[in-house]
Design an enzyme around this catalytic site. Sequence first.
Site, PDB file in Angstrom:
ATOM      1  CE  LYS A  14      -3.035   0.643   3.466  1.00  0.00           C
ATOM      2  NZ  LYS A  14      -3.394   1.909   4.158  1.00  0.00           N
ATOM      3  CB  SER A  15       3.851   2.251   1.971  1.00  0.00           C
ATOM      4  OG  SER A  15       3.298   2.088   3.248  1.00  0.00           O
ATOM      5  NE  ARG A  19       5.938   6.802   0.896  1.00  0.00           N
ATOM      6  CZ  ARG A  19       5.015   6.533   1.809  1.00  0.00           C
ATOM      7  NH1 ARG A  19       4.001   5.727   1.510  1.00  0.00           N
ATOM      8  NH2 ARG A  19       5.096   7.063   3.015  1.00  0.00           N
ATOM      9  N   GLY A  86      -5.471   7.831   5.719  1.00  0.00           N
ATOM     10  CA  GLY A  86      -4.596   8.799   6.374  1.00  0.00           C
ATOM     11  C   GLY A  86      -3.342   9.069   5.573  1.00  0.00           C
ATOM     12  NE  ARG A 114      -5.693   7.903  11.198  1.00  0.00           N
ATOM     13  CZ  ARG A 114      -4.967   7.119  10.405  1.00  0.00           C
ATOM     14  NH1 ARG A 114      -5.526   6.586   9.325  1.00  0.00           N
ATOM     15  NH2 ARG A 114      -3.709   6.873  10.670  1.00  0.00           N
ATOM     16  CG  ASP A 311       0.139   0.140   9.764  1.00  0.00           C
ATOM     17  OD1 ASP A 311      -0.422   0.854  10.611  1.00  0.00           O
ATOM     18  OD2 ASP A 311       0.572   0.584   8.685  1.00  0.00           O
ATOM     19  CE  LYS A 338      -0.639   3.695  12.840  1.00  0.00           C
ATOM     20  NZ  LYS A 338      -0.021   4.015  11.523  1.00  0.00           N
ATOM     21  NE  ARG A 342      -5.327   0.035  13.288  1.00  0.00           N
ATOM     22  CZ  ARG A 342      -4.664   0.220  12.162  1.00  0.00           C
ATOM     23  NH1 ARG A 342      -3.342   0.262  12.170  1.00  0.00           N
ATOM     24  NH2 ARG A 342      -5.312   0.361  11.024  1.00  0.00           N
ATOM     25  NE  ARG A 389      -2.852  -1.771   8.631  1.00  0.00           N
ATOM     26  CZ  ARG A 389      -2.535  -2.202   7.411  1.00  0.00           C
ATOM     27  NH1 ARG A 389      -2.703  -3.476   7.099  1.00  0.00           N
ATOM     28  NH2 ARG A 389      -2.058  -1.367   6.504  1.00  0.00           N
TER      29      ARG A 389
END
Length: 429
Positions: A14-15, A19, A86, A114, A311, A338, A342, A389
């Site tokens: 995902k990261s 990007r 986020g 958030r 995460d 988060k 969590r 998650r």
Amino acid sequence: MGPLTGRIRVPGDKSISHRSIMFGALAVGETRVTGLLEGEDVMATAAAMRAMGASIERSGDEWRICGVGVGGLLQPQAALDMGNSGTSTRLLMGLVATHAITATFTGDASLSKRPMGRVIDPLSLMGASFEASPGGTLPLMVRGATTAVPIEYRLPVASAQVKSAVLLAGLNTPGITRVIEPIATRDHSERMLRGFGAELEIEEVDGERIIFIRGEADLQPQVIEVPGDPSSAAFFIVAALVTEGSDLVIENVGLNPTRAGLVEVLRQMGGRIEEFDRREIGGEPVADLRVTYSRLTGIDVDPAIAPSMIDEFPVLFVAAALADGTTTTSGLEELRVKESDRLDVMASALRAAGADLDEEEDGLVIRGTGGVPLRGTANARVKTHLDHRIAMSMAIAGLASRDGVLIDDTAPIRTSFPNFEALLAEATS
């Protein structure tokens, strides 16, 4: 369901997916991406970059991104809806902050709780101005600086999103922007910015990382193969470790050292996780993982490893609930801000499923069952608080329970892992 066997491949990281779209949209020319995660979060990034002038289209298995160049972002004609993401919000706030445009960011109920102040503070120093909702939350409006000012910024919290927001703001800022990281966080932005041709240097001084980026950058289009997301693989790693008879291969998993903390901790607990065909793809280390059922033992998790697996703690808590002895975690205050709190939500969910634990201010203390299945939740539904998650972690807890675990809402899983349930059914069939 039975043990997890065979070979599976989890969706793209995902990261890196976020990007690749952002940086491709800031390059001049066509960037091509395969393996892109097509979850709702990444699609929110794509929609925002389209709204600011980039062309982003899917062609077969490939995504093609025609960028506008650094400094070329256009004024969006409507609010940018970030959904639950986020990462999209904070990184795009960084991009907008040093372009002479104004953008309004909105999000769903979870994202709108958030904190964005941690990004607003450094970006304000660079010349951007903000109108946020009470508490520094969404909806908020960013007015980008006409002439941005480079800054030196020491991160007050270990956050790759804040670091990345400042570095992305630095792309269109004359001179050199510096970010000082007292505790190293995931470094996908640094690796990919260099890959796209940005002038970026990193120094280590007295145990701290200092990242320098030269502004008014000229990014070059790239061909990117996105590795499998280690945060998505985490659910299947834990599921195989705690389900008797499991022998599962997870292909093409990204093992960036700033992201691989969970594998290290699970090995410390006695988990059998082997790496095969270790290789490098686009500057990122990748391997296939073979995971077999293991009797896990509780440990005290070193808080220094937290940023490299922040995460993954929800699913680690599930593993700890089934281990021999006690697992203690600390230094996890970041988990309270988060998609949900969590620590609190996982404590409540695991208790509902029969786990024995205490919730501390900065972590959980979990007394494991010694491999005995959890009770499960029978007819009660676990509250996931719109957190993908939490939903996936409790699904794994359900595999290792007597009565199964009912989850109140699986829809948020689509934000990061659209085919989670289908892949789980495939691995256990």
